[in-house]
Design an enzyme around this catalytic site. Structure first.
Site: not given
Ligand code: FMN
Length: 350
Positions: A113, A117, A174, A176-177, A212, A241
């Protein structure tokens, strides 16, 4: 019956639709459910635990990014999560990066992804977060992409909404910023924490603060981040993350964004293990990254996590999987002679 319906929609229908549209449909459905849920099911008493004094019926939480605008927290709690984290919330609303920005890699059990934000901002969230909550709800906060003072963004969001939630996660990880991950640098992180702490002590109820972190950090930086956190009264760290490392894929391909799911499991565990070895006894760890089964959860707990969070595994396996993993986790604990989560926390690194 309702559970089977949720599960069928989650796994059989939504996973066939374009990922972001499918997420929007899931949210519509959950918004509807959110209006009607008045209570949540009591989980297995063995899985009850405390995270920084917050009582949760199970250590399995929903990770940030699913409920970006805090619109469905009672619905997701009712699906069986022990706690949920909403956000990331920024001061001003923002659209995020251009679409398409969410991709499935089903063979790898992964997602990529670069959402950036996308959220409706702190004012919108403050209005809906006053609603009674059926359990522990934390808020994950971040900075706007166009902000010229990103440090100030954290203080602004914290001041505006921290009192409405059970805990606050400062997201400096993150990918992505642009330049957001630079805020993990010890001097900058310290500045954010000092500013946020000044507000926290003035609140009627001080909230636990989590940081985080990214999985793409070397050991010495992780250790430095940990020291800054512990010197500045952080209650815990969330590891981790998404990763920007394409080498984690079975078929390594370069990509733009953050990779989550199975390919992240070992890398996030490496950070978790390091934190667990170096941390003070009172610092709490939440393990995130690549959880698809009860044994994945158990591994993170044994590596030092007091609780875990899931995103990608929930997308692929649907809501019924949460309750299934709860049952299996209970059996794993029993088979090793534990009668609570607490006993198993950090067992592999002692
Ligand atoms: C589509 C998507 C959007 C995410 N948005 C955020 C976010 O806004 N803030 C954040 O701290 N982590 C965000 N994450 C990261 C997740 O909270 C998590 O840390 C990461 O996906 C690893 O866990 P997983 O393997 O169970 O997905 C996002 C992950 C995905 C897939």
């Amino acid at each position: 019956m309702l559970n089977i319906l949720h599960h069928y929609i989650g796994t059989k229908i939504l996973n066939r639709i374009e990922p972001e549209i499918s997420h929007a449909i899931a949210l519509c459905y959950l918004r509807l459910l959110n209006q009607f849920v008045k209570k949540r099911k009591i989980g297995n008493p063995m899985l009850k635990t405390k995270i920084c004094g917050m009582e949760v019926p199970s250590p399995i939480g929903l990770a940030a990014g699913f409920d970006k605008n805090a619109e469905v927290f009672n619905a997701t709690l009712s699906l069986g999560f022990g706690f949920v984290e909403v956000g990331t919330i920024t001061p001003d609303p923002q659209f995020g990066n251009p679409k398409p920005r969410l991709f499935r890699l089903p063979e790898e059990k992964a997602l990529i992804n670069r959402m950036g934000f996308n959220n409706k901002g702190m004012l919108h969230v403050s209005k809906i977060a006053e609603k009674p909550k059926l359990g522990i709800v934390g808020v994950n906060i971040g900075a706007n992409a166009k902000s010229i003072n990103k440090i100030l963004d954290y203080t602004n969001v914290f001041e505006f909404i921290a009192h409405l939630f059970d805990y606050v996660t400062i997201n400096v990880s993150s990918p992505n910023t642009k330049n957001l991950r630079d805020l993990q640098k010890p001097e900058t992180l310290e500045q954010i924490l000092q500013d946020v702490n000044t507000i926290n002590v003035s609140l009627k109820r001080k909230v636990p603060i989590f940081i985080k972190i990214a999985p793409d950090l070397n050991d010495s930086i992780v250790t430095e981040i940990l020291s800054v956190c512990e010197e500045n009264y952080v209650s815990g760290l969330i590891a981790t993350n998404t990763t920007i490392n394409p080498k984690n894929l079975k078929n390594p391909n370069s990509f733009e964004g953050g990779l989550s799911g199975k390919p992240l499991f070992n890398q996030s565990n490496k950070i978790l293990r390091l934190l667990a070895k170096r941390k003070n006894a009172s610092t709490v760890l939440i393990g995130v990254g690549g959880i698809f089964s009860a044994s994945d959860i158990y591994e993170k707990i044994m590596l030092g996590a007091s609780a875990v969070q899931i995103y990608t595994g929930f997308v692929y396996n649907g809501p019924m999987h949460i309750k299934r993993m709860e049952m299996e986790l209970k059996n794993l604990l029993l088979s090793d002679g534990y009668n609570s989560i607490d006993g198993a926390v950090g067992a592999l690194i002692r």
